[in-house]
Design an enzyme around this catalytic site. Structure first.
Site, PDB file in Angstrom:
ATOM      1  N   ASP A 138     -28.185  20.063 -14.194  1.00 54.82           N
ATOM      2  CA  ASP A 138     -27.426  19.854 -12.969  1.00 54.82           C
ATOM      3  C   ASP A 138     -28.320  19.209 -11.910  1.00 54.82           C
ATOM      4  O   ASP A 138     -29.133  18.344 -12.234  1.00 54.82           O
ATOM      5  CB  ASP A 138     -26.850  21.194 -12.489  1.00 54.82           C
ATOM      6  CG  ASP A 138     -25.526  21.035 -11.773  1.00 54.82           C
ATOM      7  OD1 ASP A 138     -25.528  20.591 -10.606  1.00 54.82           O
ATOM      8  OD2 ASP A 138     -24.475  21.346 -12.361  1.00 54.82           O
ATOM      9  N   ASP A 147     -32.412  36.030  -4.326  1.00 56.94           N
ATOM     10  CA  ASP A 147     -31.759  36.760  -5.418  1.00 56.94           C
ATOM     11  C   ASP A 147     -32.476  36.578  -6.750  1.00 56.94           C
ATOM     12  O   ASP A 147     -32.210  37.323  -7.706  1.00 56.94           O
ATOM     13  CB  ASP A 147     -30.305  36.300  -5.567  1.00 56.94           C
ATOM     14  CG  ASP A 147     -29.415  36.793  -4.437  1.00 56.94           C
ATOM     15  OD1 ASP A 147     -29.896  37.572  -3.593  1.00 56.94           O
ATOM     16  OD2 ASP A 147     -28.242  36.376  -4.389  1.00 56.94           O
ATOM     17  N   HIS A 170     -25.375  22.328  -5.757  1.00 55.62           N
ATOM     18  CA  HIS A 170     -24.492  22.459  -6.912  1.00 55.62           C
ATOM     19  C   HIS A 170     -25.183  23.134  -8.087  1.00 55.62           C
ATOM     20  O   HIS A 170     -24.626  24.039  -8.733  1.00 55.62           O
ATOM     21  CB  HIS A 170     -23.997  21.062  -7.302  1.00 55.62           C
ATOM     22  CG  HIS A 170     -22.904  21.026  -8.307  1.00 55.62           C
ATOM     23  ND1 HIS A 170     -23.129  20.973  -9.671  1.00 55.62           N
ATOM     24  CD2 HIS A 170     -21.548  20.997  -8.158  1.00 55.62           C
ATOM     25  CE1 HIS A 170     -21.970  20.921 -10.311  1.00 55.62           C
ATOM     26  NE2 HIS A 170     -20.994  20.929  -9.421  1.00 55.62           N
ATOM     27  N   ASN A 269     -12.308  17.032 -12.682  1.00 56.34           N
ATOM     28  CA  ASN A 269     -11.514  17.468 -11.524  1.00 56.34           C
ATOM     29  C   ASN A 269     -10.536  16.417 -11.020  1.00 56.34           C
ATOM     30  O   ASN A 269     -10.103  16.479  -9.876  1.00 56.34           O
ATOM     31  CB  ASN A 269     -12.457  17.818 -10.359  1.00 56.34           C
ATOM     32  CG  ASN A 269     -13.368  18.976 -10.650  1.00 56.34           C
ATOM     33  OD1 ASN A 269     -13.216  19.659 -11.658  1.00 56.34           O
ATOM     34  ND2 ASN A 269     -14.328  19.212  -9.777  1.00 56.34           N
ATOM     35  N   ALA A 284     -17.387  15.613 -21.892  1.00 58.84           N
ATOM     36  CA  ALA A 284     -16.674  16.785 -22.411  1.00 58.84           C
ATOM     37  C   ALA A 284     -15.585  16.403 -23.408  1.00 58.84           C
ATOM     38  O   ALA A 284     -15.136  17.253 -24.181  1.00 58.84           O
ATOM     39  CB  ALA A 284     -16.067  17.588 -21.259  1.00 58.84           C
ATOM     40  N   SER A 345     -16.618  22.555 -12.564  1.00 59.73           N
ATOM     41  CA  SER A 345     -18.061  22.828 -12.515  1.00 59.73           C
ATOM     42  C   SER A 345     -18.348  24.311 -12.409  1.00 59.73           C
ATOM     43  O   SER A 345     -19.352  24.802 -12.922  1.00 59.73           O
ATOM     44  CB  SER A 345     -18.698  22.130 -11.306  1.00 59.73           C
ATOM     45  OG  SER A 345     -19.064  20.808 -11.598  1.00 59.73           O
TER      46      SER A 345
END
Length: 395
Positions: A138, A147, A170, A269, A284, A345
């Site tokens: 990505d 985190d 992203h 999308n 994909a 995504s």
């Protein structure tokens, strides 16, 4: 076979070399087109790479080359005859798949876990992803995210002139959904599906969110070389109905599966439901890449989610992709280092995280992992052309 250069391409070309004929393919490119390519197996220096006309991804048997129209014609003629050169395709421009979000919290209790974790049943699974390596290709990763403090995240950049640090956000969001924490240090709900998986974050998209086929292929080869069981790719390029899938990416995917690496990618999308449904995008739409669509908190198909509209590409599974809360690369108001966004995504890393859980529980890799993941799908009252086998479920 070849594909002409057009809009959305880089001007370079991808050359598929027949399996087990990489060295012969390199010689043939030199013979028929005068193209000199170095191999990733040669550990070439920067100077050697600069002097070469192209680079061969040794494990994938695919080259990316700079070529004149005359050289492309020669390569294409060679591909039409028996020999080590199989396919020539124009290299495409790809981008991150996300859309603007309302920023509103999902209409469920997310005090402990996000709705996405609950929807795929990850919060109820005994599997954690421990011992499984998952690659997220990505925009990179924000290594300073609180985190992930004390957690090893292996990074590498395949974007020239940019480090693996994520200045976009992203990539950090996708890493978080796939393998973030269940008890975030900075508070808020747990949002990582495979929270103990080993993360490999490859930067194949720039800080502006764009990249190319060769960067993706470089990331896939890196993931395979590092023994990643799962590759998550929330990126791609839109295609028109009836556009053939990339034979080169199809071969890359089958070769990856043979080495125990499953590639999972966002369907795209570009739909605007209910008015229009766009086909599954590149890469994909390749048969050997698991394509992921998106659903919302009500298990309805997301308005933007691409679908199966012809015989070329199809949606295999769906995941949570609307109002998805995850890690972000910088402060985002009241959400701190987190953000809510939407897109196929966001659905893709949920499916990739579940794949890591399945890989841990069953020791499954490659085609077996795909089969077990597909069998997990929860049936939805929606057309299979939109959701494939259904909403992915943790083991």
């Amino acid at each position: 076979m070849s594909q002409p250069t057009g809009a959305g391409t880089t001007g370079r070309y991808l050359v598929l070399l027949e399996d087990r004929s990489v060295a012969a393919g390199a010689r043939e490119m030199s013979r028929v087109a005068g193209i000199t390519a170095t191999s990733t197996a040669d550990h070439a220096t920067t100077a050697e790479l600069a002097a070469a006309d192209g680079l061969i991804f040794q494990d994938l048997g695919i080259a990316v080359v700079d070529a004149t129209p005359d050289q492309v014609a020669r390569l294409s003629r060679a591909a039409e005859s028996p020999g080590p050169i199989a396919v020539v395709e124009a290299e495409r421009v790809v981008q991150a798949y996300d859309t603007a979000d309302t920023g509103q919290a999902a209409a469920v209790d997310e005090s402990v876990f996000t709705w996405g974790l609950q929807a795929v049943g990850a919060n109820l699974s005994s599997a954690t992803g421990k011992g499984v390596r998952i690659a997220v290709l990505d925009t990179g990763f924000a290594a300073d995210h609180p985190d992930f403090a004390g957690r090893a995240v292996i990074t590498n950049s395949f974007i020239e002139g940019e480090t693996a640090d994520d200045a976009h956000g992203h990539g950090t969001h996708c890493v978080g959904s796939a393998a973030g924490p269940r008890t975030p240090a900075s508070g808020g709900p747990g949002y990582g599906v495979a929270h103990e998986a080993e993360v490999y974050a490859g930067k194949v998209l720039s800080n502006a969110g764009f990249g190319s086929d060769s960067g993706i292929l470089a990331g896939i080869e890196w993931a395979i070389a590092n023994g990643c069981a799962v590759v998550s790719m929330s990126l791609g390029a839109a295609v028109r109905p009836g556009t053939p899938h990339s034979l080169i990416f199809e071969q890359a995917a089958t070769r990856a599966l043979a080495k125990g690496t499953l590639i999972i990618a966002a369907a795209g999308n570009e739909s605007r439901r209910p008015g229009s449904v766009n086909p599954v995008g590149h890469p994909a739409n390749c048969p050997s890449i698991l394509a992921v669509g998106a659903v919302d908190v009500h298990r309805g198909i997301a308005f933007f989610s691409c679908g199966t509209v012809d015989a070329v590409g199809q949606v295999d599974l769906v995941g949570p992709g609307v109002d998805v809360y995850s890690s972000w690369n910088r402060e985002d108001g009241a959400l701190g280092r987190h953000k809510r966004i939407q897109g196929t995504s966001m659905a893709t890393p949920h499916v990739a995280g579940v794949a890591a859980l399945v890989a841990e529980k069953h020791g499954a890799r490659g085609w077996e992992l795909w089969a077990r993941l597909a069998q997990s799908g929860r049936r939805l009252d929606l057309p299979s052309t939109d959701v494939g086998g259904g909403l992915v479920q943790a083991p």
